[in-house]
Write an enzyme that holds these catalytic residues in place. Structure first.
Site, short mmCIF file in Angstrom:
data_model
loop_
_atom_site.label_atom_id
_atom_site.label_comp_id
_atom_site.label_asym_id
_atom_site.label_seq_id
_atom_site.Cartn_x
_atom_site.Cartn_y
_atom_site.Cartn_z
N HIS A 97 -1.81 2.54 7.29
CA HIS A 97 -2.80 1.93 8.52
C HIS A 97 -4.02 1.65 7.84
O HIS A 97 -4.54 2.03 7.02
CB HIS A 97 -2.97 3.25 9.18
CG HIS A 97 -1.89 3.76 10.21
ND1 HIS A 97 -1.56 2.96 11.46
CD2 HIS A 97 -0.80 4.69 9.95
CE1 HIS A 97 -0.32 3.60 11.91
NE2 HIS A 97 0.07 4.36 10.91
N LYS A 145 -3.49 -0.34 -7.50
CA LYS A 145 -3.73 -1.88 -7.99
C LYS A 145 -2.84 -2.33 -8.92
O LYS A 145 -2.24 -1.26 -9.46
CB LYS A 145 -5.05 -2.03 -8.56
CG LYS A 145 -6.29 -1.66 -7.88
CD LYS A 145 -7.57 -1.73 -8.34
CE LYS A 145 -8.83 -1.51 -7.47
NZ LYS A 145 -10.11 -1.46 -8.33
#
Length: 180
Positions: A97, A145
């Protein structure tokens, strides 16, 4: 109302997949998963007690293994290359979300795991991450990442620790019927 009924049907199919997958013997699991549009290459295995979040949207190359107890959030897609090892209790997420959105809308992206990657146990791979060829994810890491090829990362959040030797000669294959 129709949308809610269709959504509930999808959840029931995913629940059936997760329940039934554990009772299918390992030599047959690959073929069983094809019924749910999950593609697994030669000598690749997803062991017992793994949990899917959706049907389809998983592609796994050859000689790759996903061990016991992994979570595969395949709602946006998980693409795994050849000769990849994913240790027990690893969680791969593709959807979450947007906590800054006033409506808390979902956002996500596929996870791409390239050839010769190894992910040690209890790691978290977050949405949209790409793991470069030969990357190593150390145990308990939270990968937020992209990871460069042949790089060892660890920690929360995962950071580069060192480069990995690119001369590897092993091939992963764990065809055990009851692997832990």
């Amino acid at each position: 109302m129709i949308h809610c009924i269709l959504l509930q049907c999808k959840f029931l199919i995913v629940a059936f997949l997760n329940l039934s997958y554990n009772i299918i013997p390992n030599p047959l699991r690959k073929y069983y998963l094809r019924l749910f549009n999950i593609r697994i290459g030669n000598s690749s295995y997803i062991h017992r007690h793994c949990r899917f979040f959706h049907v389809g949207k998983v592609t796994i190359g050859n000689n790759s293994t996903i061990n016991f107890g992994c979570y595969l959030d395949n709602r946006r897609g998980i693409y795994i290359g050849n000769n990849v090892g994913i240790a027990h209790d690893t969680k791969i997420y593709t959807l979450g979300h947007d906590f800054n959105d006033p409506h808390f809308q979902t956002k996500g992206a596929p996870v791409i795991i390239n050839d010769n990657v190894f992910i040690f146990s209890n790691s978290l791979i977050m949405p949209g991450v790409s793991l470069g060829e030969g990357a190593i994810i150390l145990a308990g890491s939270v990968v937020t990442k992209n990871v460069d090829p042949w790089t060892v990362v660890g920690g929360n959040p995962a950071t580069p620790i060192k480069k990995r030797n690119t001369n590897i000669e092993y091939s992963l294959s764990y065809p055990y019927m009851f692997a832990l």
